[in-house]
Design an enzyme around this catalytic site. Structure first.
Site, PDB file in Angstrom:
ATOM      1  CG  HIS A  56      -1.962  -1.073   1.223  1.00 38.92           C
ATOM      2  ND1 HIS A  56      -3.239  -0.920   0.770  1.00 38.92           N
ATOM      3  CD2 HIS A  56      -1.875  -2.365   1.636  1.00 38.92           C
ATOM      4  CE1 HIS A  56      -3.912  -2.063   0.914  1.00 38.92           C
ATOM      5  NE2 HIS A  56      -3.099  -2.953   1.424  1.00 38.92           N
ATOM      6  CG  ASN A 129      -7.965  -4.303   0.964  1.00 36.73           C
ATOM      7  OD1 ASN A 129      -7.255  -3.322   1.130  1.00 36.73           O
ATOM      8  ND2 ASN A 129      -7.494  -5.532   0.994  1.00 36.73           N
TER       9      ASN A 129
HETATM   10  C1  HEM Z   1      -0.982  -1.822   4.915  1.00 45.96           C
HETATM   11  C2  HEM Z   1       0.406  -6.112   6.653  1.00 45.96           C
HETATM   12  C3  HEM Z   1      -3.821  -8.027   5.284  1.00 45.96           C
HETATM   13  C4  HEM Z   1      -5.457  -3.586   4.345  1.00 45.96           C
HETATM   14  C5  HEM Z   1      -0.224  -2.843   5.441  1.00 45.96           C
HETATM   15  C6  HEM Z   1       1.141  -2.714   5.880  1.00 45.96           C
HETATM   16  C7  HEM Z   1       1.529  -3.909   6.379  1.00 45.96           C
HETATM   17  C8  HEM Z   1       0.418  -4.809   6.236  1.00 45.96           C
HETATM   18  C9  HEM Z   1       2.869  -4.286   6.983  1.00 45.96           C
HETATM   19  C10 HEM Z   1       1.968  -1.441   5.793  1.00 45.96           C
HETATM   20  C11 HEM Z   1       1.539  -0.490   6.865  1.00 45.96           C
HETATM   21  C12 HEM Z   1       2.350   0.781   6.913  1.00 45.96           C
HETATM   22  O1  HEM Z   1       3.543   0.757   6.623  1.00 45.96           O
HETATM   23  O2  HEM Z   1       1.754   1.828   7.266  1.00 45.96           O
HETATM   24  C13 HEM Z   1      -0.629  -7.004   6.466  1.00 45.96           C
HETATM   25  C14 HEM Z   1      -0.628  -8.388   6.886  1.00 45.96           C
HETATM   26  C15 HEM Z   1      -1.806  -8.933   6.478  1.00 45.96           C
HETATM   27  C16 HEM Z   1      -2.564  -7.881   5.821  1.00 45.96           C
HETATM   28  C17 HEM Z   1       0.513  -9.073   7.635  1.00 45.96           C
HETATM   29  C18 HEM Z   1      -2.346 -10.326   6.638  1.00 45.96           C
HETATM   30  C19 HEM Z   1      -1.888 -11.203   7.524  1.00 45.96           C
HETATM   31  C20 HEM Z   1      -4.651  -7.005   4.937  1.00 45.96           C
HETATM   32  C21 HEM Z   1      -6.062  -7.117   4.664  1.00 45.96           C
HETATM   33  C22 HEM Z   1      -6.516  -5.871   4.423  1.00 45.96           C
HETATM   34  C23 HEM Z   1      -5.390  -4.957   4.524  1.00 45.96           C
HETATM   35  C24 HEM Z   1      -6.851  -8.431   4.680  1.00 45.96           C
HETATM   36  C25 HEM Z   1      -7.912  -5.406   4.113  1.00 45.96           C
HETATM   37  C26 HEM Z   1      -8.990  -5.993   4.591  1.00 45.96           C
HETATM   38  C27 HEM Z   1      -4.380  -2.739   4.415  1.00 45.96           C
HETATM   39  C28 HEM Z   1      -4.461  -1.324   4.104  1.00 45.96           C
HETATM   40  C29 HEM Z   1      -3.170  -0.817   4.274  1.00 45.96           C
HETATM   41  C30 HEM Z   1      -2.325  -1.929   4.668  1.00 45.96           C
HETATM   42  C31 HEM Z   1      -5.696  -0.547   3.682  1.00 45.96           C
HETATM   43  C32 HEM Z   1      -2.735   0.621   4.037  1.00 45.96           C
HETATM   44  C33 HEM Z   1      -3.025   1.496   5.225  1.00 45.96           C
HETATM   45  C34 HEM Z   1      -2.637   2.909   4.905  1.00 45.96           C
HETATM   46  O3  HEM Z   1      -3.340   3.533   4.085  1.00 45.96           O
HETATM   47  O4  HEM Z   1      -1.639   3.394   5.448  1.00 45.96           O
HETATM   48  N1  HEM Z   1      -0.643  -4.141   5.643  1.00 45.96           N
HETATM   49  N2  HEM Z   1      -1.808  -6.728   5.832  1.00 45.96           N
HETATM   50  N3  HEM Z   1      -4.279  -5.680   4.839  1.00 45.96           N
HETATM   51  N4  HEM Z   1      -3.095  -3.063   4.742  1.00 45.96           N
HETATM   52 FE1  HEM Z   1      -2.465  -4.883   5.297  1.00 45.96          FE
END
Ligand code: HEM
Ligand code: NDP
Length: 504
Positions: A56, A129
């Protein structure tokens, strides 16, 4: 010229007399080390970049508010949801997932839909999402899955082979893959798409009765998507088109809004649906769990500084307020660790002091102290431990969520109902999509899979076939594959299929 024109200073407030000529020995150099203005300026510049988000990385954000439009106090005691008409400040960030910070907004990818609610009980983050499901249902698979969405380790190129290899070896991905390769995988911009929690969460009320819930933020602008060719065209024409669209719309006073609908199940209703209600690869069918309208999200203010407010924004599914808890969804459980951990790496131990991340409508009264960039009063002279006898903050005793029954043994379990991964994607293909949706889906998949080795194409087509015979047949025909081989592979178990489709 105004009289109050500001004097240029160093970062420490000392006036700078000349910002055009480096101090040198003689007019032709070399440079003098005593030019401390040059040294400070270059040294700060050298450190301007922080790590981009590991996923992201490309995104856009805006401020606004959430307004409650229905009485939901029977389900949750969250203070920000306690009254019809109540408004809460929010910050939202939308993003693509796999691309780097400079990648194109129109790439085929899920879109992040993250909302930070600045409630009077602390910050609540709904980090979802634009799709109601996900590719995998176990957090152990997340780093592997994301590697397939990034660059090939040898060529540093995006690799359809890595992506389709992983998906074809992970049948639970089929539902999300079908949505991703439909035109919903290329939304026209961030305003014309829905947002979903995807996960099941827990809401609980004043009486400590709890419910399982899913969030659906439905766009009031209407869904608009690009076709595959339109998206490809936009990637070249304006790689920042969705970022620009959001900013321009808000500047023009066209404030985007979303209606929040909730699906809510009491523990008694959450019995056997034929799949596990915590499995993120499944939706709750609307007919069985009709959504109710709860509120409205409106975005009406652009950030003033992108780096300060959008790049440094840190969302975290662990930021929960009383009345809202997590479910046993294993993916969600994995996420409860990952976000705070990555923020510590990306932004540092005191990232909660960055203004966009501060709980601006609630006091922060923790005993956390010190660490790099501790830029507030650091708790002053007050106690830095608890319990203490000096009137320091203490737990309120009421912010304890209801317990849930658990069963079984500790071990590496799979979700139950492993054989129903094809039912919902099949329904989506057959009953929800229009003829045009199906044709675009097939074309988008065929376009993406063209360069993938034939055994992987065959293995994946068998999964499409299992969802719907026509779906599998049309993709196979588009790729020039033998449909009877696909049919034969579809009749096998996944293990047999994998041994039959070895890549030489
Ligand atoms: C961002 C991990 C699943 C939605 C991120 C980031 C990590 C991460 C490390 C970066 C955050 C940052 O640097 O600020 C994971 C892991 C997941 C997972 C380990 C599953 C085990 C999901 C799922 C969704 C999701 C299922 C949605 C339902 C998001 C969103 C962001 C994000 C929207 C961006 C947030 C922003 O705008 O700063 N995720 N994620 N992720 N993730 Fe996940
Ligand atoms: P319904 O007919 O009640 O709901 C179908 C929903 O699918 C619509 O309400 C809309 O949800 C969404 N939709 C419409 N067109 C598309 C499209 N081209 N691609 C993806 N989604 C679309 O049936 P069910 O609730 O039984 O769901 C059937 C299938 O619809 C599911 O298997 C799932 O793939 C998909 N779906 C279901 C959702 C749910 O929560 N039940 C949510 C989204 C998709 P929306 O208004 O949220 O866009």
């Amino acid at each position: 010229m105004s009289n109050d024109k500001k004097t240029l200073t160093s970062a420490f407030g000392c006036p700078v007399g000349n910002d055009l000529n480096t101090a040198t020995a003689g007019p032709r150099g070399p440079a003098l080390m005593q030019d401390v203005h040059l040294l400070e300026k270059l040294a700060h510049f050298d450190r301007e970049r922080i790590p981009e988000r590991v996923v992201h990385a490309k995104g856009a954000g805006a401020y606004g508010y959430f307004e409650v439009t229905a009485d939901v106090t029977q389900y949750t005691r969250a203070a920000f949801l306690s009254e019809v008409g109540k408004k809460t400040d929010v910050f939202a960030r939308f993003s693509t997932v796999g691309g780097e910070k400079g990648s194109a907004d129109a790439e085929r990818d899920p879109r992040g839909f993250a909302i930070k609610f600045y409630t009077e009980e602390g910050n609540y983050d709904m980090t979802g999402n634009n799709t109601p499901v996900f590719f995998i249902r176990d957090p152990l698979k997340f780093p592997d899955f994301i590697h397939t969405q990034k660059r090939d380790p040898a060529t540093n190129l995006k690799s359809p082979t890595m992506a389709w290899d992983f998906w074809s070896l992970t049948p639970e991905s089929l539902h999300q893959v079908t949505i991703l390769f439909s035109d919903r995988g290329t939304p026209a911009n961030y305003r014309h798409m829905n947002g979903y929690s995807s996960h099941t969460y827990k809401w609980y009320n004043e009486k400590n009765e709890y419910y399982w819930v899913q969030y659906h933020f439905k766009t009031d602008q209407g869904i608009r998507n690009f076709s595959g060719p339109e998206a490809a065209d936009m990637c070249g024409k304006d790689p920042d088109h969705a970022t620009r669209d959001l900013y321009d719309a808000i500047e023009a006073g066209e404030y985007p809004s979303w209606t929040l609908e909730m699906q809510i199940l009491s523990p008694e209703q959450a019995t056997d649906f034929g799949w596990d209600i915590f499995d993120i690869t499944k939706v709750w069918p609307h007919k069985e769990v009709p959504p109710i309208t709860v509120g409205k999200l409106v975005l009406n203010k652009n950030p003033e500084n992108y780096f300060a407010e959008v790049e440094q924004a840190a969302f975290n599914p662990s930021n929960l307020v009383p009345g809202i808890g997590v479910s046993p969804d294993k993916m969600l459980q994995g996420r409860l660790f990952s976000y705070h951990d990555t923020h510590l790496h990306r932004l540092g131990p005191n990232y909660h002091l960055i203004p966009v991340n501060q709980p601006k409508n609630a006091p922060e009264n923790s005993y956390q102290r010190d660490g790099a960039m501790r830029v507030d009063g650091n708790g002053g002279g007050g106690p830095n431990y608890w319990p203490n006898s000096f009137d320091g903050p203490s737990p309120d005793g009421v912010s304890v969520e209801p317990e849930i029954p658990l069963e079984g043994t500790g071990g590496r379990h799979e979700y139950g109902h492993p054989n129903n991964d094809f039912v919902q994607p099949g329904n989506l293909y057959r009953t929800v999509m229009t003829d045009q949706d199906r044709t675009h889906l097939i074309n988008n998949i065929v376009g993406s899979m063209g360069s993938v080795p034939a055994p992987i194409q065959l293995r994946q087509c068998a999964l499409f076939y299992l969802a719907d015979k026509e779906y599998g047949t049309r993709v196979a025909e588009g790729l020039g594959l033998d449909v009877s081989t696909v049919e034969k592979l579809a009749s096998m178990s996944q293990d047999e299929r994998v041994s039959e489709t070895v890549v030489e």
